[in-house]
Design a protein around this motif. Structure first.
Motif, mmCIF file in Angstrom:
data_model
loop_
_atom_site.group_PDB
_atom_site.id
_atom_site.type_symbol
_atom_site.label_atom_id
_atom_site.label_comp_id
_atom_site.label_asym_id
_atom_site.label_seq_id
_atom_site.Cartn_x
_atom_site.Cartn_y
_atom_site.Cartn_z
ATOM 1 N N ASN A 172 0.838 -1.198 0.000
ATOM 2 C CA ASN A 172 0.000 0.000 0.000
ATOM 3 C C ASN A 172 0.870 1.244 0.000
ATOM 4 O OD1 ASN A 172 -1.910 -1.957 0.577
ATOM 5 N ND2 ASN A 172 -2.891 -0.818 2.222
ATOM 6 N N LEU A 173 0.376 2.295 -0.596
ATOM 7 C CA LEU A 173 0.938 3.642 -0.435
ATOM 8 C C LEU A 173 -0.243 4.585 -0.304
ATOM 9 C CD1 LEU A 173 3.446 5.481 -0.334
ATOM 10 C CD2 LEU A 173 3.278 5.702 -2.822
ATOM 11 N N GLU A 174 -0.246 5.386 0.774
ATOM 12 C CA GLU A 174 -1.397 6.221 1.096
ATOM 13 C C GLU A 174 -1.121 7.685 0.750
ATOM 14 O OE1 GLU A 174 -3.057 5.520 4.949
ATOM 15 O OE2 GLU A 174 -2.299 3.469 5.040
ATOM 16 N N PHE A 175 -2.091 8.316 0.103
ATOM 17 C CA PHE A 175 -1.966 9.708 -0.340
ATOM 18 C C PHE A 175 -2.929 10.587 0.457
ATOM 19 C CE2 PHE A 175 -0.029 7.411 -3.737
ATOM 20 C CZ PHE A 175 0.968 8.245 -4.224
ATOM 21 N N THR A 226 -17.660 8.706 -1.178
ATOM 22 C CA THR A 226 -18.858 8.163 -1.820
ATOM 23 C C THR A 226 -18.550 6.853 -2.525
ATOM 24 O OG1 THR A 226 -18.381 9.504 -3.787
ATOM 25 C CG2 THR A 226 -19.895 10.434 -2.171
ATOM 26 N N GLY A 227 -17.378 6.279 -2.228
ATOM 27 C CA GLY A 227 -16.929 5.100 -2.943
ATOM 28 C C GLY A 227 -17.732 3.870 -2.604
ATOM 29 N N PRO A 228 -17.584 2.806 -3.412
ATOM 30 C CA PRO A 228 -18.374 1.577 -3.215
ATOM 31 C C PRO A 228 -17.859 0.784 -2.016
ATOM 32 C CG PRO A 228 -16.818 1.299 -5.022
ATOM 33 C CD PRO A 228 -16.725 2.739 -4.607
ATOM 34 N N MET A 229 -18.784 0.070 -1.377
ATOM 35 C CA MET A 229 -18.471 -0.819 -0.253
ATOM 36 C C MET A 229 -19.026 -2.207 -0.573
ATOM 37 S SD MET A 229 -16.898 0.979 2.145
ATOM 38 C CE MET A 229 -17.170 0.120 3.707
ATOM 39 N N ALA A 230 -18.411 -3.213 0.057
ATOM 40 C CA ALA A 230 -18.872 -4.589 -0.156
ATOM 41 C C ALA A 230 -18.684 -5.377 1.126
ATOM 42 C CB ALA A 230 -18.103 -5.238 -1.298
ATOM 43 N N PRO A 251 -12.495 -0.897 -4.796
ATOM 44 C CA PRO A 251 -11.649 0.097 -5.472
ATOM 45 C C PRO A 251 -12.476 1.137 -6.227
ATOM 46 C CG PRO A 251 -10.918 -2.146 -5.957
ATOM 47 C CD PRO A 251 -12.258 -2.256 -5.286
ATOM 48 N N LEU A 252 -11.975 2.369 -6.225
ATOM 49 C CA LEU A 252 -12.538 3.391 -7.106
ATOM 50 C C LEU A 252 -12.196 3.083 -8.551
ATOM 51 C CD1 LEU A 252 -11.526 6.624 -5.112
ATOM 52 C CD2 LEU A 252 -13.757 5.516 -5.138
ATOM 53 N N ALA A 253 -11.002 2.490 -8.758
ATOM 54 C CA ALA A 253 -10.554 2.161 -10.110
ATOM 55 C C ALA A 253 -9.400 1.184 -10.004
ATOM 56 C CB ALA A 253 -10.114 3.420 -10.847
ATOM 57 N N THR A 254 -9.151 0.424 -11.097
ATOM 58 C CA THR A 254 -8.015 -0.487 -11.155
ATOM 59 C C THR A 254 -7.322 -0.348 -12.500
ATOM 60 O OG1 THR A 254 -9.394 -2.295 -11.984
ATOM 61 C CG2 THR A 254 -9.073 -2.172 -9.591
ATOM 62 N N LEU A 259 -2.887 -2.290 -10.029
ATOM 63 C CA LEU A 259 -3.027 -1.267 -8.999
ATOM 64 C C LEU A 259 -4.514 -1.068 -8.719
ATOM 65 C CD1 LEU A 259 -0.654 1.384 -10.608
ATOM 66 C CD2 LEU A 259 -0.090 -0.009 -8.613
ATOM 67 N N ALA A 260 -4.853 -0.875 -7.468
ATOM 68 C CA ALA A 260 -6.225 -0.539 -7.091
ATOM 69 C C ALA A 260 -6.186 0.745 -6.277
ATOM 70 C CB ALA A 260 -6.863 -1.658 -6.282
ATOM 71 N N LEU A 261 -7.104 1.654 -6.577
ATOM 72 C CA LEU A 261 -7.189 2.940 -5.872
ATOM 73 C C LEU A 261 -8.419 2.905 -4.971
ATOM 74 C CD1 LEU A 261 -6.346 5.933 -5.441
ATOM 75 C CD2 LEU A 261 -7.794 6.499 -7.419
ATOM 76 N N TYR A 262 -8.216 3.150 -3.668
ATOM 77 C CA TYR A 262 -9.289 3.104 -2.666
ATOM 78 C C TYR A 262 -9.435 4.450 -1.974
ATOM 79 C CZ TYR A 262 -8.847 -2.038 -2.859
ATOM 80 O OH TYR A 262 -8.812 -3.354 -3.244
ATOM 81 N N ASP A 263 -10.620 4.656 -1.407
ATOM 82 C CA ASP A 263 -10.876 5.800 -0.538
ATOM 83 C C ASP A 263 -11.063 5.279 0.887
ATOM 84 O OD1 ASP A 263 -11.667 8.083 0.799
ATOM 85 O OD2 ASP A 263 -13.149 8.704 -0.696
ATOM 86 N N GLY A 264 -10.041 5.455 1.727
ATOM 87 C CA GLY A 264 -10.096 4.948 3.087
ATOM 88 C C GLY A 264 -11.088 5.653 3.976
ATOM 89 N N ARG A 265 -11.605 6.806 3.549
ATOM 90 C CA ARG A 265 -12.560 7.553 4.369
ATOM 91 C C ARG A 265 -13.934 6.884 4.410
ATOM 92 N NH1 ARG A 265 -12.900 12.916 1.573
ATOM 93 N NH2 ARG A 265 -12.877 11.457 -0.181
ATOM 94 N N ASN A 266 -14.142 5.880 3.572
ATOM 95 C CA ASN A 266 -15.411 5.144 3.632
ATOM 96 C C ASN A 266 -15.598 4.441 4.971
ATOM 97 O OD1 ASN A 266 -15.986 5.893 1.056
ATOM 98 N ND2 ASN A 266 -16.179 3.831 0.232
ATOM 99 N N THR A 267 -14.484 4.030 5.590
ATOM 100 C CA THR A 267 -14.573 3.295 6.858
ATOM 101 C C THR A 267 -14.120 4.123 8.048
ATOM 102 O OG1 THR A 267 -12.395 2.345 6.402
ATOM 103 C CG2 THR A 267 -14.323 1.045 5.763
ATOM 104 N N ALA A 268 -13.378 5.208 7.818
ATOM 105 C CA ALA A 268 -12.917 6.062 8.913
ATOM 106 C C ALA A 268 -12.631 7.444 8.361
ATOM 107 C CB ALA A 268 -11.658 5.488 9.562
ATOM 108 N N GLN A 269 -13.126 8.474 9.050
ATOM 109 C CA GLN A 269 -12.945 9.832 8.539
ATOM 110 C C GLN A 269 -11.475 10.221 8.394
ATOM 111 O OE1 GLN A 269 -15.499 9.060 10.451
ATOM 112 N NE2 GLN A 269 -17.292 10.080 9.628
ATOM 113 N N ASN A 270 -10.591 9.550 9.134
ATOM 114 C CA ASN A 270 -9.173 9.879 9.028
ATOM 115 C C ASN A 270 -8.450 9.017 8.001
ATOM 116 O OD1 ASN A 270 -9.177 7.466 10.395
ATOM 117 N ND2 ASN A 270 -7.838 8.122 12.062
ATOM 118 N N GLY A 271 -9.200 8.277 7.165
ATOM 119 C CA GLY A 271 -8.592 7.456 6.127
ATOM 120 C C GLY A 271 -8.017 8.296 5.006
ATOM 121 N N TRP A 272 -7.107 7.699 4.235
ATOM 122 C CA TRP A 272 -6.440 8.367 3.109
ATOM 123 C C TRP A 272 -6.812 7.658 1.812
ATOM 124 C CZ3 TRP A 272 -0.998 10.798 3.915
ATOM 125 C CH2 TRP A 272 -0.939 11.458 5.148
#
Length: 829
Positions: free
Chosen positions: A150-153, A177-181, A192-195, A219-232
């Motif tokens: 992982n690398l977090e931005f 607003t990303g997808p969850m499963a 992922p938002l995109a791969t 590569l998969a791009l995720y939005d960590g804020r879906n599970t925690a407001q402090n996600g990257w």
């Protein structure tokens, strides 16, 4: 604001950028003498910083990017989930090797369970860096599909920007607003938002454009804020099963602007200056920025025009951390007015020069921040309800042999008459919410009470802007009630300290939420629990109006600690003096309890239970503090004798023990006075050395928690030393501490006291942090020094607790410091 909508032509152009071999304008990265990769406008750190183990994942570890002076990426590492949170497993660093021969860096790490070891290697490649993961043995079966690189931005660095992945465009969402499963285990996890195999972040922004190519897997791009407001935002490649050797390989490059140079920072007090003060700004320069000869002081006129009042040399100070420093002395400007500083085309925000410039700096801390922090109260400010009557259901006995996730622990016994899980009556009164996490940490409570008492006794501020009604459990900010607010705050802290002794017979470690879901709660403190006592006999969903079936009551951690008992006794003895004449009943109870604690603790061997930072300071320090406060209250010679006996053991920890020692000085014998004077002379030498260590002349911490608390303590000690030894200490260091807090510090010129000064901390870590806002009068920890040389205090991301988290005891300490500074400025009375 929405991200910009791309036209078809613009999208084609951006796709061409992504495909171009001339993507990066920077020269090749090189391994520098400080152990990280460097080129102008870009640094790549590889495990210069590691997980500190104190508060788990602090987003300051692994592979990190500092891009045009801003740390934009972190936590480049093998992790066991797509968007790991603060308490998720993180590997242990076994070894870090800097290989000068080939210019590479390697870090060897491991997970203990299931046992899993790997190496991350970074080496320069073309205009970027190759990042790879190497396995000496195949991935454990239990980690297949879980372990990935992982690398977090940083989201704030990419808000309102776009990305391209294999030529397909997307926008980084401003709000998650990303997808969850659902996983096979039934938990929720981001999709992922995109791969793809080539990802370009912010192709339209030359200051933030980064490209990642994967040679070994998507590569998969995720939005960590879906599970925690402090996600990257997280970029991730899964580790393949059944393979060894080099199993993941990325090529990473980041665009750099040709000849990029960081803009100078003109660090100064945003709160302003008294005309008679020395006024010295510190100018922080990029090493590639040749120093200009002069700086200017400008005064703004009523018509908006600026008049130059002084042009003078900006003098060399030298290198510190990664920057070069100048100082600009504008003490000659004394006429009251509104001013700005200017250097090399950079102009500061306006500030005051006025005899009253610092007079009101502490008002917001007493008027707003401390009332908002009051637990077990409903707190109103005009139309706003900061929180309802919180934690009426305090508290249940914590289970034995239990280690909490926030530095609390319960040993093999409760040390009380209560069984694990049983309600402990009487704890639902007084106290302040410790920080952003809503707990009552006893060590913080008694530190706050002591600072408030010393402020009252030394300066007697009678400011009254808040109504506090303990019977109604109500607080109304900006509503005077004819009682000095500082006395009501002393009362509030004291009520909680006394309640602990009344409930269980001794000070307790603290009261905190039992589980992570409650602990990470953001919003109204009163909504963390239902306010009803938990009763096991009730059916699910049942309530009788006083009890409920919901086990949401906070836990009380109750193991005996002699250090905590002494710390609480010190605060209670001090509070009895301040409360005398207003709440005599409470004053009597405080003093009686403090004396009882002292007698009890000297009748048996000390209780040495320790865990984290919740069980008191060093035992001798806490006893010394209790002896001094009891001496000041009673004048009983036995406390004087014990303070004198303890001094040799505590003198070396001068920053911890100087304040009680200086308060005790008039009441102890000549031998103590001589020893204290000798230690003070040695401390004078230490201060002189400090002035050579950094251009700000205050102690700047280098741990995982920034050092504003240390700076405040430094200023306070020097005020008392000036009073005791004016021939040795001139008081200037008191002003240095105040100026540092108000903007004269590394990284920026922002005041680290929210709402104080022209430009101040407006995004901070309190109960408000999810709103990217602030609580007026709160003081953040300040500028964090990331190893080896990067000062940082994020202005656009509140979730760095080590930089931006308010702690309740810091505000009373700041109130004292600013009274001290104003007292010195006023001169002899």
């Amino acid at each position: 604001m929405r991200p910009p909508r791309l036209s078809p032509a613009a999208l084609v152009a951006l796709m061409a950028v992504a495909a171009s071999p001339a993507f990066s304008a920077n020269s090749a990265l090189r391994l520098n003498e400080r152990g990280y990769f460097e080129t102008r406008g870009l640094n790549v750190l590889v495990f210069s910083n590691v997980y500190d183990g104190l508060f788990s994942d602090a987003k300051i570890a692994g592979v990190e990017l500092i891009h045009h002076g801003v740390r934009t990426a972190t936590n480049g590492d093998v992790r066991l989930g797509p968007t790991p949170g603060q308490w998720d497993p993180a590997p242990e660093l076994i070894e870090r090797r800097v290989n000068a021969a080939d210019g590479s860096i390697e870090a060897r790490l491991r997970y203990p369970e299931p046992a899993f070891e790997f190496t991350i290697r970074a080496e320069p490649r073309d205009a970027g860096v190759a990042l790879s993961v190497h396995l000496p043995a195949a991935l454990p079966a239990a980690l297949a599909g879980r372990a990935g690189f992982n690398l977090e931005f940083l989201p704030a660095a990419y808000f309102r920007k776009t990305y391209l992945i294999d030529g397909r465009g997307g926008s980084f969402p401003l709000h998650p607003t990303g997808p969850m499963a659902k996983t096979d285990a039934g938990t929720l996890e981001p999709e992922p938002l995109a791969t793809g195999t080539t990802l370009v972040l912010a192709p339209e922004d030359p200051s933030r454009r980064v490209r990642i190519d994967s040679a070994t897997g998507p590569l998969a791009l995720y939005d960590g804020r879906n599970t925690a407001q402090n996600g990257w935002f997280v970029v991730r490649t899964l580790l393949p099963a059944g393979q060894t050797g080099r199993v993941v390989e990325w090529s990473l490059s980041a665009n750099t602007i040709p000849d990029w140079t960081r803009q100078p920072v003109i660090a100064h007090s945003q709160a302003g200056y008294h005309p008679a003060q020395d006024k010295i700004a510190v100018i922080e320069l990029d090493p590639n920025d040749p120093p200009a000869a002069t700086a200017r002081v400008l005064r703004v006129n009523a018509d908006g025009a600026w008049t130059e009042m002084l042009a003078a040399p900006a003098r060399q100070w030298g290198p510190y951390l990664r920057y070069h420093y100048l100082t600009f002395d504008f003490s000659a400007v004394r006429e009251p007015g509104i001013y700005a500083l200017e250097y090399a085309g950079v102009r500061t925000a306006p500030f005051r020069i006025d005899a009253a410039a610092l007079a009101d700096t502490w008002h917001a801390s007493l008027d707003v921040y401390l009332p908002v922090a009051m637990d077990h109260m409903r707190v109103r400010e005009a139309y706003r309800i900061w929180h309802g009557d919180s934690h009426r259901d305090d508290a249940r006995q914590a289970p034995v042999n239990h280690q909490h996730f926030d530095l609390y622990a319960q040993g093999p016994t409760t040390d009380t008459r209560f069984e694990p899980g049983e309600h402990i009556p009487g704890l639902n009164v007084g106290g302040w919410l410790d920080a952003g996490d809503f707990d009552i940490r006893t060590q913080t409570q008694y530190a706050a009470v002591l600072s408030l008492v010393h402020t009252w006794e030394e300066f007697a501020p009678r400011r009254d802007e808040t109504t506090v009604d303990q019977k109604a459990r109500s607080v109304n900010i900006h509503a005077p009630d004819d009682v000095p607010d500082i006395l009501q705050q002393i009362e509030h802290g004291t009520l909680q300290l006394l309640a602990q002794f009344d409930a269980v017979g001794h000070a307790i470690n603290g009261i905190v939420e039992p589980d992570l879901l409650q602990y990470t709660h953001l919003g109204d403190a009163a909504s963390k629990t239902d306010g009803l006592l938990y009763r096991t006999a009730l059916a699910p969903g049942e309530s009788d109006g006083l009890h409920s079936s919901v086990p949401d009551d906070r836990w009380a951690f109750t193991n005996k600690s002699t250090a905590l008992n002494y710390g609480s006794a010190a605060a209670l003895a001090a509070a009895s003096r301040a409360l005398r004449g207003w709440r005599n009943d409470l004053a009597d109870a405080c003093l009686a309890r403090a004396k009882q604690v002292w007698d009890d603790e000297h009748a048996h061997a000390p209780h040495l239970f320790r865990h984290g930072n919740t069980t008191g300071g060093i035992l001798e320090d806490e006893e010394f503090k209790a002896a001094v406060e009891l001496l000041l209250t009673t004048r009983d010679p036995r406390y004087a004798q014990r303070a004198g006996e303890l001094w040799p053991a505590v003198a070396e920890r001068f920053e911890t023990n100087a304040v009680p020692a200086l308060y005790a000085r008039p009441h102890l014998d000549a031998t103590f006075a001589e020893k204290l004077a000798a230690r003070a002379r040695r401390y004078r030498q230490e201060i002189d050395e400090l002035a050579k260590a950094n251009p700000y002349g205050v102690p700047i911490g280098t741990g995982g928690w920034a050092g504003n608390g240390q700076v405040i303590r430094f200023g306070t000690i020097n005020y008392l030393l000036h009073k005791a030894y004016p021939q040795l200490f001139d008081g200037e260091t008191v002003y240095r501490a105040a100026h540092y807090l108000h903007g004269c510090h590394p990284d920026s010129d922002v005041s680290l006291v929210s709402g104080v000064g022209t430009v101040s901390k407006e995004v901070a870590y309190g109960s408000n942090r999810a709103d990217f806002s602030f609580i007026a009068g709160g003081i953040v920890p300040g500028v964090l020094i990331l190893k080896p040389d990067f000062p940082e205090n994020k202005e656009d991301w509140p979730f760095f607790w080590g930089q931006n988290e308010y702690v309740v005891s810091t505000a009373p300490a700041y109130i004292y410091l600013m009274h001290a500074a104003n007292s010195l400025l006023a001169g002899p009375q």
